[in-house]
Design a protein around this motif. Sequence first.
Motif, PDB file in Angstrom:
ATOM      1  N   ARG A  32       0.847  -1.182   0.000  1.00 22.58           N
ATOM      2  CA  ARG A  32       0.000   0.000   0.000  1.00 22.58           C
ATOM      3  C   ARG A  32       0.888   1.240   0.000  1.00 22.58           C
ATOM      4  NH1 ARG A  32      -4.922  -0.586   4.136  1.00 22.58           N
ATOM      5  NH2 ARG A  32      -5.639   1.153   2.832  1.00 22.58           N
ATOM      6  N   ILE A  33       0.270   2.396  -0.060  1.00 17.79           N
ATOM      7  CA  ILE A  33       1.014   3.649  -0.144  1.00 17.79           C
ATOM      8  C   ILE A  33       1.061   4.306   1.234  1.00 17.79           C
ATOM      9  CG2 ILE A  33       1.127   5.924  -1.209  1.00 17.79           C
ATOM     10  CD1 ILE A  33       1.663   3.469  -3.069  1.00 17.79           C
ATOM     11  N   ASP A  57       0.337   7.936   8.022  1.00 17.24           N
ATOM     12  CA  ASP A  57      -0.783   7.023   7.801  1.00 17.24           C
ATOM     13  C   ASP A  57      -0.527   6.247   6.517  1.00 17.24           C
ATOM     14  OD1 ASP A  57      -3.215   5.785   8.139  1.00 17.24           O
ATOM     15  OD2 ASP A  57      -4.404   7.631   8.170  1.00 17.24           O
ATOM     16  N   THR A  58      -1.504   5.395   6.177  1.00 12.01           N
ATOM     17  CA  THR A  58      -1.558   4.759   4.868  1.00 12.01           C
ATOM     18  C   THR A  58      -2.635   5.461   4.061  1.00 12.01           C
ATOM     19  OG1 THR A  58      -0.866   2.619   5.741  1.00 12.01           O
ATOM     20  CG2 THR A  58      -2.003   2.611   3.640  1.00 12.01           C
ATOM     21  N   ALA A  59      -2.355   5.764   2.816  1.00 12.36           N
ATOM     22  CA  ALA A  59      -3.344   6.430   1.975  1.00 12.36           C
ATOM     23  C   ALA A  59      -4.581   5.547   1.832  1.00 12.36           C
ATOM     24  CB  ALA A  59      -2.745   6.731   0.604  1.00 12.36           C
ATOM     25  N   ASN A  60      -5.745   6.133   2.040  1.00 10.33           N
ATOM     26  CA  ASN A  60      -7.011   5.401   1.926  1.00 10.33           C
ATOM     27  C   ASN A  60      -7.444   5.409   0.459  1.00 10.33           C
ATOM     28  OD1 ASN A  60      -9.452   4.135   2.401  1.00 10.33           O
ATOM     29  ND2 ASN A  60     -10.480   6.027   3.004  1.00 10.33           N
ATOM     30  N   SER A  66      -8.658  13.258  -4.854  1.00 11.05           N
ATOM     31  CA  SER A  66      -8.951  13.412  -3.434  1.00 11.05           C
ATOM     32  C   SER A  66      -9.136  14.880  -3.104  1.00 11.05           C
ATOM     33  CB  SER A  66      -7.810  12.839  -2.594  1.00 11.05           C
ATOM     34  OG  SER A  66      -7.958  13.170  -1.220  1.00 11.05           O
ATOM     35  N   PRO A  67     -10.148  15.233  -2.300  1.00 10.26           N
ATOM     36  CA  PRO A  67     -10.294  16.624  -1.866  1.00 10.26           C
ATOM     37  C   PRO A  67      -9.352  16.990  -0.730  1.00 10.26           C
ATOM     38  CG  PRO A  67     -12.063  15.297  -0.943  1.00 10.26           C
ATOM     39  CD  PRO A  67     -11.277  14.389  -1.846  1.00 10.26           C
ATOM     40  N   ASN A  95      -7.838  10.613   1.366  1.00  8.16           N
ATOM     41  CA  ASN A  95      -8.888   9.675   0.962  1.00  8.16           C
ATOM     42  C   ASN A  95      -9.084   9.795  -0.546  1.00  8.16           C
ATOM     43  OD1 ASN A  95      -9.958   8.782   3.754  1.00  8.16           O
ATOM     44  ND2 ASN A  95      -9.944  11.019   3.882  1.00  8.16           N
ATOM     45  N   TRP A  96      -8.884   8.684  -1.256  1.00  5.59           N
ATOM     46  CA  TRP A  96      -8.775   8.714  -2.709  1.00  5.59           C
ATOM     47  C   TRP A  96      -9.850   7.874  -3.379  1.00  5.59           C
ATOM     48  CZ3 TRP A  96      -5.076  11.840  -4.844  1.00  5.59           C
ATOM     49  CH2 TRP A  96      -4.091  12.336  -3.971  1.00  5.59           C
ATOM     50  N   GLU A  97     -10.444   8.431  -4.447  1.00  9.24           N
ATOM     51  CA  GLU A  97     -11.468   7.752  -5.229  1.00  9.24           C
ATOM     52  C   GLU A  97     -10.966   7.490  -6.643  1.00  9.24           C
ATOM     53  OE1 GLU A  97     -14.318   6.570  -4.178  1.00  9.24           O
ATOM     54  OE2 GLU A  97     -14.083   7.376  -2.140  1.00  9.24           O
ATOM     55  N   TYR A  98     -11.309   6.326  -7.147  1.00  8.46           N
ATOM     56  CA  TYR A  98     -10.919   5.918  -8.505  1.00  8.46           C
ATOM     57  C   TYR A  98     -11.656   6.739  -9.554  1.00  8.46           C
ATOM     58  CZ  TYR A  98     -10.785   2.896 -12.670  1.00  8.46           C
ATOM     59  OH  TYR A  98     -10.649   2.393 -13.945  1.00  8.46           O
ATOM     60  N   ARG A  99     -10.930   7.193 -10.578  1.00  4.84           N
ATOM     61  CA  ARG A  99     -11.525   7.920 -11.695  1.00  4.84           C
ATOM     62  C   ARG A  99     -11.432   7.140 -13.002  1.00  4.84           C
ATOM     63  NH1 ARG A  99     -15.002  11.034  -9.243  1.00  4.84           N
ATOM     64  NH2 ARG A  99     -14.020  12.396  -7.683  1.00  4.84           N
ATOM     65  N   SER A 100     -10.274   6.588 -13.294  1.00  5.23           N
ATOM     66  CA  SER A 100     -10.138   5.859 -14.560  1.00  5.23           C
ATOM     67  C   SER A 100      -8.835   5.074 -14.564  1.00  5.23           C
ATOM     68  CB  SER A 100     -10.148   6.826 -15.750  1.00  5.23           C
ATOM     69  OG  SER A 100      -8.953   7.611 -15.771  1.00  5.23           O
ATOM     70  N   THR A 101      -8.765   4.129 -15.495  1.00  2.66           N
ATOM     71  CA  THR A 101      -7.504   3.468 -15.834  1.00  2.66           C
ATOM     72  C   THR A 101      -7.011   4.098 -17.127  1.00  2.66           C
ATOM     73  OG1 THR A 101      -8.166   1.390 -14.780  1.00  2.66           O
ATOM     74  CG2 THR A 101      -6.405   1.274 -16.425  1.00  2.66           C
TER      75      THR A 101
END
Length: 353
Positions: free
Chosen positions: A87-88, A104-107, A155-156, A160-166
Amino acid sequence: MLPRTMASGLGNGGLLLLFLLSLAGCAPPALSQKPAPKPLYADPVFDGAADPVVIYHQKEKKWLMFYTNRRATHAQAEGVTWVHGTRIGIAQSVDGGTTWTYRDTANINYRPHPGYTHWAPEVIEHQGLYHMYLTYVPGTFPDWKHPRHIVHLTSPDGFNWEYRSTLPLVTDKVIDASVYRLPNGTWRLWYNNERDGKSIYYVDSPDLFHWQDQGKALQARGEGPKVFRWKDQYWMILDAWKGLQVFRSEDLLTWQPQEERLLEEPGTGPEDQAMGGHPDVVVAGDRAFLFYFTHPGRAKAHPAPAHSVAAKRSVIQVTELVYHNGKLTCDRDQPVYITLPTGKSLSAKRLKR
């Protein structure tokens, strides 16, 4: 006048330099009160920090370091499973980059496969939104034969990170994104194409979301490309597995190799006696700092047994780049007095690029 603690840390050579600068009417560069430690940072979870990227967090007024958190302490790992299933990690600095602590670990909300692997983040901030271009491997594997992709996350808050695309890249085996904004506003992303001899390819985007393939950037073998502007030139530093290869460009299209590599020879400092790998560069005014990782147990003089925890361990170090006669050099054995600026109007993107 310099504070006593800073002056005593400079040594005779540093004090002579400051004296000569004063005679010439030049102001000395901003210096921290103490040199950065060696190692700069060691991960307290798995002791395998690698592939650093350093960015300023506007809201918290801190510098953050994102890194691949290799599982070096996994003593019974089969093959290279310890480099997978990662993980990151995130470290933070409240003193301008001199000292770092684990945060921390990136969520990261992208885990479509069991045993998912996250590698080598590239993180930028643009118009209040954080973007991460992350290497994703669909599992935990004992060898290097499996697909990997680069995915876009946003992420805002930077945590906390959300997937957008590959990203639609040329093959299904790509790693190590590096993003830079061109003078015309276009964004360019370089990456390693492992199916073409590990050469470097690139894509362009008008908005960081939609990407168009542009083909090969350079034939050189290597990974972890890092592109930045400094001393009125564009630079790419590439991990060539025998030190860091340097390329220079005037147009971000044609790259001229530098004969001398960086961090090829071992240093003498604590845990810095093996070659350096996969760097990041932060440009702060006239100064540029090279963050890199190294395997202390792989020192030429006293290598640890292969596959041992000691051989797997990796730490983050920092050195300062020097520009002279069109070339970049660094001396990893010199003390690094690092002060990365902070402030409300600071843009980490402007600093790095």
